[in-house]
Design an enzyme around this catalytic site. Sequence first.
Site, PDB file in Angstrom:
ATOM      1  N   ASP A  21       0.830  -1.216   0.000  1.00 23.24           N
ATOM      2  CA  ASP A  21       0.000   0.000   0.000  1.00 23.24           C
ATOM      3  C   ASP A  21       0.862   1.264   0.000  1.00 23.24           C
ATOM      4  OD1 ASP A  21      -2.352   1.415  -0.015  1.00 23.24           O
ATOM      5  OD2 ASP A  21      -2.712   1.231   2.149  1.00 23.24           O
ATOM      6  N   ASN A  23       1.298   3.421  -2.965  1.00 26.20           N
ATOM      7  CA  ASN A  23       1.825   3.877  -4.258  1.00 26.20           C
ATOM      8  C   ASN A  23       1.340   5.283  -4.604  1.00 26.20           C
ATOM      9  OD1 ASN A  23       2.883   1.346  -4.475  1.00 26.20           O
ATOM     10  ND2 ASN A  23       1.497   0.645  -6.093  1.00 26.20           N
ATOM     11  N   ARG A  34      -0.380   9.329  -9.962  1.00 23.11           N
ATOM     12  CA  ARG A  34      -0.481   8.058  -9.217  1.00 23.11           C
ATOM     13  C   ARG A  34       0.126   6.890  -9.997  1.00 23.11           C
ATOM     14  NH1 ARG A  34      -3.883   7.516  -4.973  1.00 23.11           N
ATOM     15  NH2 ARG A  34      -4.240   5.349  -5.487  1.00 23.11           N
ATOM     16  N   HIS A  38       2.512   3.526  -9.096  1.00 25.25           N
ATOM     17  CA  HIS A  38       2.277   2.107  -9.389  1.00 25.25           C
ATOM     18  C   HIS A  38       3.465   1.509 -10.148  1.00 25.25           C
ATOM     19  CE1 HIS A  38      -1.619   2.339  -7.684  1.00 25.25           C
ATOM     20  NE2 HIS A  38      -2.169   3.049  -8.647  1.00 25.25           N
ATOM     21  N   SER A  66      -7.523  -5.482  -5.250  1.00 24.08           N
ATOM     22  CA  SER A  66      -8.594  -6.058  -4.439  1.00 24.08           C
ATOM     23  C   SER A  66      -9.928  -6.013  -5.184  1.00 24.08           C
ATOM     24  CB  SER A  66      -8.719  -5.292  -3.116  1.00 24.08           C
ATOM     25  OG  SER A  66      -9.347  -4.045  -3.335  1.00 24.08           O
ATOM     26  N   GLU A  68     -12.333  -4.603  -4.200  1.00 28.09           N
ATOM     27  CA  GLU A  68     -12.853  -3.246  -3.976  1.00 28.09           C
ATOM     28  C   GLU A  68     -12.154  -2.206  -4.860  1.00 28.09           C
ATOM     29  OE1 GLU A  68     -12.199  -5.406  -1.359  1.00 28.09           O
ATOM     30  OE2 GLU A  68     -14.347  -5.803  -1.257  1.00 28.09           O
ATOM     31  N   LEU A 132      10.872 -20.410  -4.494  1.00 26.42           N
ATOM     32  CA  LEU A 132       9.848 -19.555  -3.891  1.00 26.42           C
ATOM     33  C   LEU A 132       8.492 -19.732  -4.582  1.00 26.42           C
ATOM     34  CD1 LEU A 132       9.297 -16.966  -2.009  1.00 26.42           C
ATOM     35  CD2 LEU A 132       9.600 -15.662  -4.108  1.00 26.42           C
ATOM     36  N   ARG A 195      -5.153  -1.497   8.695  1.00 24.47           N
ATOM     37  CA  ARG A 195      -6.355  -2.318   8.485  1.00 24.47           C
ATOM     38  C   ARG A 195      -6.023  -3.452   7.527  1.00 24.47           C
ATOM     39  NH1 ARG A 195      -7.729   2.795   6.613  1.00 24.47           N
ATOM     40  NH2 ARG A 195      -7.244   3.068   4.411  1.00 24.47           N
TER      41      ARG A 195
HETATM   42  C1  IPE Z   1      -5.508  -2.708  -0.292  1.00 24.43           C
HETATM   43  O1  IPE Z   1      -5.125  -1.390  -0.468  1.00 24.43           O
HETATM   44  C2  IPE Z   1      -5.474  -3.426  -1.600  1.00 24.43           C
HETATM   45  C3  IPE Z   1      -4.157  -3.613  -2.192  1.00 24.43           C
HETATM   46  C4  IPE Z   1      -2.996  -3.277  -1.670  1.00 24.43           C
HETATM   47  C5  IPE Z   1      -4.158  -4.259  -3.461  1.00 24.43           C
HETATM   48  P1  IPE Z   1      -6.192  -0.218  -0.641  1.00 24.43           P
HETATM   49  O2  IPE Z   1      -5.411   1.038  -0.716  1.00 24.43           O
HETATM   50  O3  IPE Z   1      -7.084  -0.524  -1.776  1.00 24.43           O
HETATM   51  O4  IPE Z   1      -7.024  -0.317   0.706  1.00 24.43           O
HETATM   52  P2  IPE Z   1      -7.925   0.749   1.452  1.00 24.43           P
HETATM   53  O5  IPE Z   1      -8.916   1.256   0.470  1.00 24.43           O
HETATM   54  O6  IPE Z   1      -7.015   1.857   1.912  1.00 24.43           O
HETATM   55  O7  IPE Z   1      -8.525   0.011   2.598  1.00 24.43           O
HETATM   56  C1  IPE Z   2      -1.396   0.303  -3.428  1.00 20.68           C
HETATM   57  O1  IPE Z   2      -1.244   1.660  -3.447  1.00 20.68           O
HETATM   58  C2  IPE Z   2      -1.682  -0.288  -4.791  1.00 20.68           C
HETATM   59  C3  IPE Z   2      -3.058  -0.775  -4.965  1.00 20.68           C
HETATM   60  C4  IPE Z   2      -4.003  -0.764  -4.084  1.00 20.68           C
HETATM   61  C5  IPE Z   2      -3.367  -1.311  -6.263  1.00 20.68           C
HETATM   62  P1  IPE Z   2      -2.481   2.656  -3.465  1.00 20.68           P
HETATM   63  O2  IPE Z   2      -2.827   2.927  -4.881  1.00 20.68           O
HETATM   64  O3  IPE Z   2      -3.571   2.165  -2.612  1.00 20.68           O
HETATM   65  O4  IPE Z   2      -1.804   3.945  -2.817  1.00 20.68           O
HETATM   66  P2  IPE Z   2      -2.468   4.946  -1.790  1.00 20.68           P
HETATM   67  O5  IPE Z   2      -3.019   4.141  -0.653  1.00 20.68           O
HETATM   68  O6  IPE Z   2      -3.541   5.676  -2.538  1.00 20.68           O
HETATM   69  O7  IPE Z   2      -1.337   5.825  -1.379  1.00 20.68           O
HETATM   70 MG    MG Z   3      -4.052   2.402  -0.652  1.00 14.37          MG
END
Ligand code: IPE
Ligand code: IPE
Ligand code: MG
Length: 252
Positions: A21, A23, A34, A38, A66, A68, A132, A195
């Site tokens: 998480d 990125n 953004r 990634h 995810s 979501e 692995l 979380r």
């Molecule tokens: C969780 O991260 C999913 C992944 C890392 C793929 P999110 O950034 O989507 O989670 P929330 O929305 O902060 O809970």
């Molecule tokens: C994690 O980084 C990657 C995915 C969930 C795909 P985020 O894209 O959730 O980065 P933040 O949480 O917005 O910083």
């Molecule tokens: Mg995130």
Amino acid sequence: MSSGQREAGVPNPSHVAIIMDGNGRWAQMRGLPRQEGHRRGLEALRRTVRNASELGISVLTLYSFSTENWRRPYAEVSFLMGLLKHFVEKDLAELAAANVRVRVIGNRDDLAADLRRLVEHAEIKTRDNTGLVLVIAFNYGSRDEIVRAARGLAADAAAGRIDPAAIDDEMLARRLDTHGLPDPELVIRTSGETRISNFLLWQAAYAEFVFAPVMWPDFDRAAFEDALAQYRQRDRRFGGVAAPADRSVGVA
Ligand code: IPE
Ligand code: IPE
Ligand code: MG
């Protein structure tokens, strides 16, 4: 023995699962789009796969998309789909050569047919590898996974193939996408969020959690080793009591 493999008799986890998480915030902090976060996140993923192999980890599960995450803007969702495709196409030969076994968990029904085929190809090409096990959680959500497992069991029970009273946790676990894999002993989440976001709810029942403050693109060998060191200091009791050698038990 490689560094961090064993210290003071406390073994490293054999299965580490990571919620990658941060990125977006990594990019935002630098005034970048953004997507750049990634892209750099993919580099961190490659680095982490190498480090996991070197550190003697047997299974590495990475939460990449995810169930979501479909709520994100269309452009970001397509970019993330493209990134997975790019990763499999570009890195598969190298992963195969490094004896990595690739497995993808999550709901494949909603993925584009070409992506689905690519994922299947990666699994087949690396299935006999003995190094692995790299598990990519893509379009993965624990609730969705458990619901699919429950539907399978219900269908078998309705057809008379299984007795509902015989359903136990092992039978359910065999229906999960992670069947055959050990449960993760350690779950790491980067970016400081604390979380679980629908990740391995069943499998992480007794996992230790490390919440690392670094954004995922900055997750490096030192951050990985730091999480492992934290794990090795945990007292895992599984509902029991502390080992007598570690804690004074009994009355004074
Ligand atoms: C969780 O991260 C999913 C992944 C890392 C793929 P999110 O950034 O989507 O989670 P929330 O929305 O902060 O809970
Ligand atoms: C994690 O980084 C990657 C995915 C969930 C795909 P985020 O894209 O959730 O980065 P933040 O949480 O917005 O910083
Ligand atoms: Mg995130």
